[in-house]
Design a protein around this motif. Sequence first.
Motif, PDB file in Angstrom:
ATOM      1  N   MET A  42       0.839  -1.200   0.000  1.00  0.00           N
ATOM      2  CA  MET A  42       0.000   0.000   0.000  1.00  0.00           C
ATOM      3  C   MET A  42       0.876   1.253   0.000  1.00  0.00           C
ATOM      4  N   ASP A  47      -3.945   0.268  -4.196  1.00  0.00           N
ATOM      5  CA  ASP A  47      -5.185   0.536  -3.472  1.00  0.00           C
ATOM      6  C   ASP A  47      -5.901  -0.779  -3.176  1.00  0.00           C
ATOM      7  N   VAL A 100      -7.245   3.772   3.916  1.00  0.00           N
ATOM      8  CA  VAL A 100      -8.061   2.836   3.127  1.00  0.00           C
ATOM      9  C   VAL A 100      -9.377   2.542   3.850  1.00  0.00           C
TER      10      VAL A 100
END
Length: 398
Positions: A42, A47, A100
């Motif tokens: 990440m 993503d 996220v």
Amino acid sequence: MLQKLLLLLLLFQHCTCSSQEYKKLHEKALVVDTHNDVMISMLEGLDLAKDLTGKTHSDLNRFKRGGVDVQIFSIWSDERYEKGKGFNYANRQIDSLYAVVQRNPDKMMIVKTPQQLKEAVRQQKLGAMIGLEGGHMIEDNIDYLNRLYERGVRYMTLTWNNSTSWASSAKDEEVASTTGGGRVGAGLTPFGKQVVRRMNEMGMLVDLSHVGEKTFWDVIAVTTKPVIVSHSNVYTITPHRRNLKDEQIKAVAKNGGVIHLNYYSGFLDSNYEKRKAIFAAKHASEIDSLKQLKWQTFEIDFLMARRHPADMQALRPPLTALLDHLDYIVKLVGIDHVGLGSDFDGVESTPLQLDDVADMPKITKALVERGYKKSEIKKILGKNFLRIFRAAQANISN
Ligand SMILES: [Zn+2]
């Protein structure tokens, strides 16, 4: 002959019946994986909400398909991030996990307590937990440990392959025993014991994957709470420094802890290294040129696996290898001390059928086929972890 045919028919019926049931069982059960390294990717800009098939072992859709309820994301660095860098680097990875989660509030939530874990399951969101892999990232500073706890770190692997100034790693203890070098007296220093006590006090699990045997036994003597072994296997089956000897497995059981099995081919199958050596010889010039570019061994392993998928396929052990390690622990100490800690996205090779996180139900299927009872399978998949998480979080003072 007829008897044999009848027996085969019976077995076949048993399997088809089981295979219909395993999906339901997997869906209903709490499924926890205690070790996944995808966060490091990440940081490189991937993503987790996108389809990362072919790039990683994990993404949000595949966690869903795999029926994973709770994933402990590893915050990892090697020895290049020690004093002055490690804490900052760990926080950057935690930032990217928080980001996220913020972008996908309908799909996942941060889990810091057993109550939040239950809530995540109820809302059918992926419970995202945090484990810190490598005590060097606290930079010998208890205040940094406290701050990482506040951010959600719920286990710390005391060492990665590199030792800290206060705990010796399996790798360094092995080097010390063969060369006579290394830190005198190894194991935990008085400060190391203070770290373990503080972890007990605030509700952070002590992870004994990667640590040397001396550190292991020092922790067992000091800790007042059950320990976690987040991603290691059985030494008797695969004699590797990352796996646990029988006496260690018994000690974890006596402590009330849980050993979560790693899916890495090299820790599951003692012949994997030999097959890998033949692969390395075949591609020697390519590997040498990467070494000259100062690539780390694990970076080379990952790239080579991606460049030569057909060759890598031939190196993989069968799924039964994982089940053999599991059976061994169950026979030695019972059903309460084993769980799953895949190491997905931290390893270049996993057993056949276990291509990525979406394949987790295949483990449940294999457990059913090996004759494990539903109640036992539920313990392996997640209840054993929930038990030690609750124990760690009981009577805490922060
Ligand atoms: Zn690891």
